[in-house]
Scaffold this active site. Structure first.
Site, PDB file in Angstrom:
ATOM      1  N   LYS A 260       0.711  -1.422   0.187  1.00  0.00           N
ATOM      2  CA  LYS A 260       0.468  -0.029   0.312  1.00  0.00           C
ATOM      3  C   LYS A 260       0.990   0.887  -0.171  1.00  0.00           C
ATOM      4  CE  LYS A 260      -1.899  -0.425   3.842  1.00  0.00           C
ATOM      5  NZ  LYS A 260      -0.874  -2.038   4.842  1.00  0.00           N
TER       6      LYS A 260
ATOM      7  N   ARG B 212      12.214  -2.599  10.428  1.00  0.00           N
ATOM      8  CA  ARG B 212      11.657  -2.140  11.021  1.00  0.00           C
ATOM      9  C   ARG B 212      11.238  -2.689  12.671  1.00  0.00           C
ATOM     10  NH1 ARG B 212       6.127  -0.359   8.928  1.00  0.00           N
ATOM     11  NH2 ARG B 212       4.725  -1.136  10.802  1.00  0.00           N
TER      12      ARG B 212
HETATM   13  P1  AMP Z   1       1.765   0.222   9.056  1.00  0.00           P
HETATM   14  O1  AMP Z   1       3.020   1.306   9.068  1.00  0.00           O
HETATM   15  O2  AMP Z   1       0.707   0.964   8.542  1.00  0.00           O
HETATM   16  O3  AMP Z   1       2.073  -1.270   9.094  1.00  0.00           O
HETATM   17  O4  AMP Z   1       1.728   0.687  10.830  1.00  0.00           O
HETATM   18  C1  AMP Z   1       2.064  -0.031  11.775  1.00  0.00           C
HETATM   19  C2  AMP Z   1       1.578   0.029  13.441  1.00  0.00           C
HETATM   20  O5  AMP Z   1       0.899   0.827  13.289  1.00  0.00           O
HETATM   21  C3  AMP Z   1       0.533  -0.949  13.104  1.00  0.00           C
HETATM   22  O6  AMP Z   1       1.006  -2.088  13.775  1.00  0.00           O
HETATM   23  C4  AMP Z   1      -0.002  -0.229  14.559  1.00  0.00           C
HETATM   24  O7  AMP Z   1       0.383  -0.599  15.862  1.00  0.00           O
HETATM   25  C5  AMP Z   1      -0.194   1.144  13.818  1.00  0.00           C
HETATM   26  N1  AMP Z   1      -0.490   1.742  13.752  1.00  0.00           N
HETATM   27  C6  AMP Z   1      -1.043   2.302  11.966  1.00  0.00           C
HETATM   28  N2  AMP Z   1      -2.207   2.704  11.753  1.00  0.00           N
HETATM   29  C7  AMP Z   1      -3.067   2.539  12.489  1.00  0.00           C
HETATM   30  C8  AMP Z   1      -4.873   2.199  13.179  1.00  0.00           C
HETATM   31  N3  AMP Z   1      -5.176   3.117  12.087  1.00  0.00           N
HETATM   32  N4  AMP Z   1      -5.342   2.480  13.547  1.00  0.00           N
HETATM   33  C9  AMP Z   1      -4.337   1.377  14.630  1.00  0.00           C
HETATM   34  N5  AMP Z   1      -3.137   1.292  14.751  1.00  0.00           N
HETATM   35  C10 AMP Z   1      -2.193   1.864  13.663  1.00  0.00           C
END
Ligand code: AMP
Length: 348
Positions: free
Chosen positions: A13, A160
């Site tokens: 994404k 990460r």
């Molecule tokens: P991502 O980079 O989108 O994979 O997000 C990394 C982490 O940030 C996720 O595993 C969640 O812990 C937190 N996170 C990101 N977006 C959200 C969201 N919309 N709601 C809750 N937690 C989020």
């Protein structure tokens, strides 16, 4: 353009969002990025979010919604935005709908980037980012020339903190439980489209663009600076399937119904045309063949009616075959949709 990119962690994404930002000059709003920035800056919000993030859990809705509200109210989001990683559960999706309704700017499209689970795992466990310049690598798919070092700037490659296997499994589990239901949520709003997010990034992007431009009014919403003040009618629907080049993506992107607006028009035209022609014999078989695959009722009459009015005999067979193709495509996704509901299976 107001769009949500849905998809499991590692589905790409973020990569597609960045390409969309370049093309359409609207911001990518990634809650993951916003949260990581808050953690890195050591803010109060960041401290609250870090524990949940390190465990692969979702950060509380309250925190994320506050962040999103602030971000969407910034001037650069006025012409549209790409939401990446938000919403992640039903309450967030509902809150987003309410917020956008208040702003008079409802969401236009939810695009699911669909990737097989095994590929997701390799993408996530293999992901490395240069600490200096942010260049991304994957030790399986796109390794650096020298292990642990950035090809571009020689910076150290880092993983990460939530890209370790245990956290990844948790994140995928959470996705399946909490985020995947949004597929149904947006499908019921007739806003969901799907792209297979495997293979060449640029090829996926071409499909993404074709879906967006076929689904969202191309001039008035995508390029506001260039659009004429008066609303321009969307280009004819039949162009869409041809624009979607990769075969799998063509099938996948047809997973949802055509834009609602198109259907009534087609019906209306068909109704008017039928009585005038006093049931010509040739028309009847066309209807049957067009309808036999089901689910394309609305598409078939329009094409026929247009053909009748213009009366180009040569055009009719082409449209027929196009209808058949469309019929297959419309039907296929229903079959595809079934396995998705089974948690933990290959494609999401
Ligand atoms: P991502 O980079 O989108 O994979 O997000 C990394 C982490 O940030 C996720 O595993 C969640 O812990 C937190 N996170 C990101 N977006 C959200 C969201 N919309 N709601 C809750 N937690 C989020």
């Amino acid at each position: 353009m107001r769009i949500v990119l849905l998809g499991a962690p590692g589905s790409g994404k973020g990569t597609q969002s960045k390409l969309l930002v370049e093309k359409y000059k609207i911001p990518q709003i990634s809650t993951g990025d916003l949260l990581r920035a808050a953690v890195a800056a050591g803010t109060e919000l960041g401290k609250r979010a870090k524990a949940a993030m390190d465990q692969g859990q979702l950060v509380s809705d309250e925190v994320v919604l506050g962040m999103i509200q602030d971000r969407l109210s910034q001037p650069d989001a006025k012409n549209g935005f790409i939401l990446d990683g938000f919403p992640r559960n039903n309450p967030q999706a509902q809150a987003l709908d309410s917020l956008l309704a208040r702003l008079g700017q409802p969401l236009q499209l939810a695009l699911l980037v669909d990737v097989n689970t095994e590929i997701l795992l390799k993408r996530l466990t293999g992901r490395r980012t240069c600490a200096k310049c942010g260049q991304m690598y994957n030790i399986y798919f796109q390794p650096p020339k020298m292990p642990g070092r950035c090809d571009k700037c020689g910076g150290e490659l880092q993983q990460r903190s939530d890209d370790n296997e245990e956290t990844i499994r948790k994140r995928l589990e959470i996705y399946e439980q909490q985020t995947a239901p949004l597929i149904t949520y947006y499908k019921s709003q007739n806003k969901l489209r799907r792209v297979v997010g495997e293979g060449d990034v640029q090829e996926i992007f071409r499909t993404v663009v074709a879906i967006i431009e076929g689904h969202i009014h191309p001039l008035a919403t995508l390029r506001p600076a260039m659009a004429a003040p008066a609303p321009v009618k969307p280009k004819s629907a039949p162009v869409k399937p041809q624009a979607l080049s990769p075969a799998r993506n063509v099938a996948a992107s047809q997973n949802t119904a055509a834009p609602k607006k198109a259907a009534p028009k087609k019906k209306a035209v068909a109704k008017k045309a039928a009585p005038k022609k006093a049931a010509p014999k040739k028309a009847a078989p066309k209807k049957k063949s067009a309808l036999k695959k089901a689910a394309v009722k609305k598409v078939a009459p329009k094409k026929k009616a247009v053909a009748k009015k213009a009366a180009p005999k040569k055009a009719a067979p082409k449209k027929k075959s196009a209808l058949k193709k469309a019929a297959v495509k419309k039907v296929a996704p229903k079959k595809k949709a079934a396995p998705k509901k089974k948690a933990g299976r290959g494609r999401r």
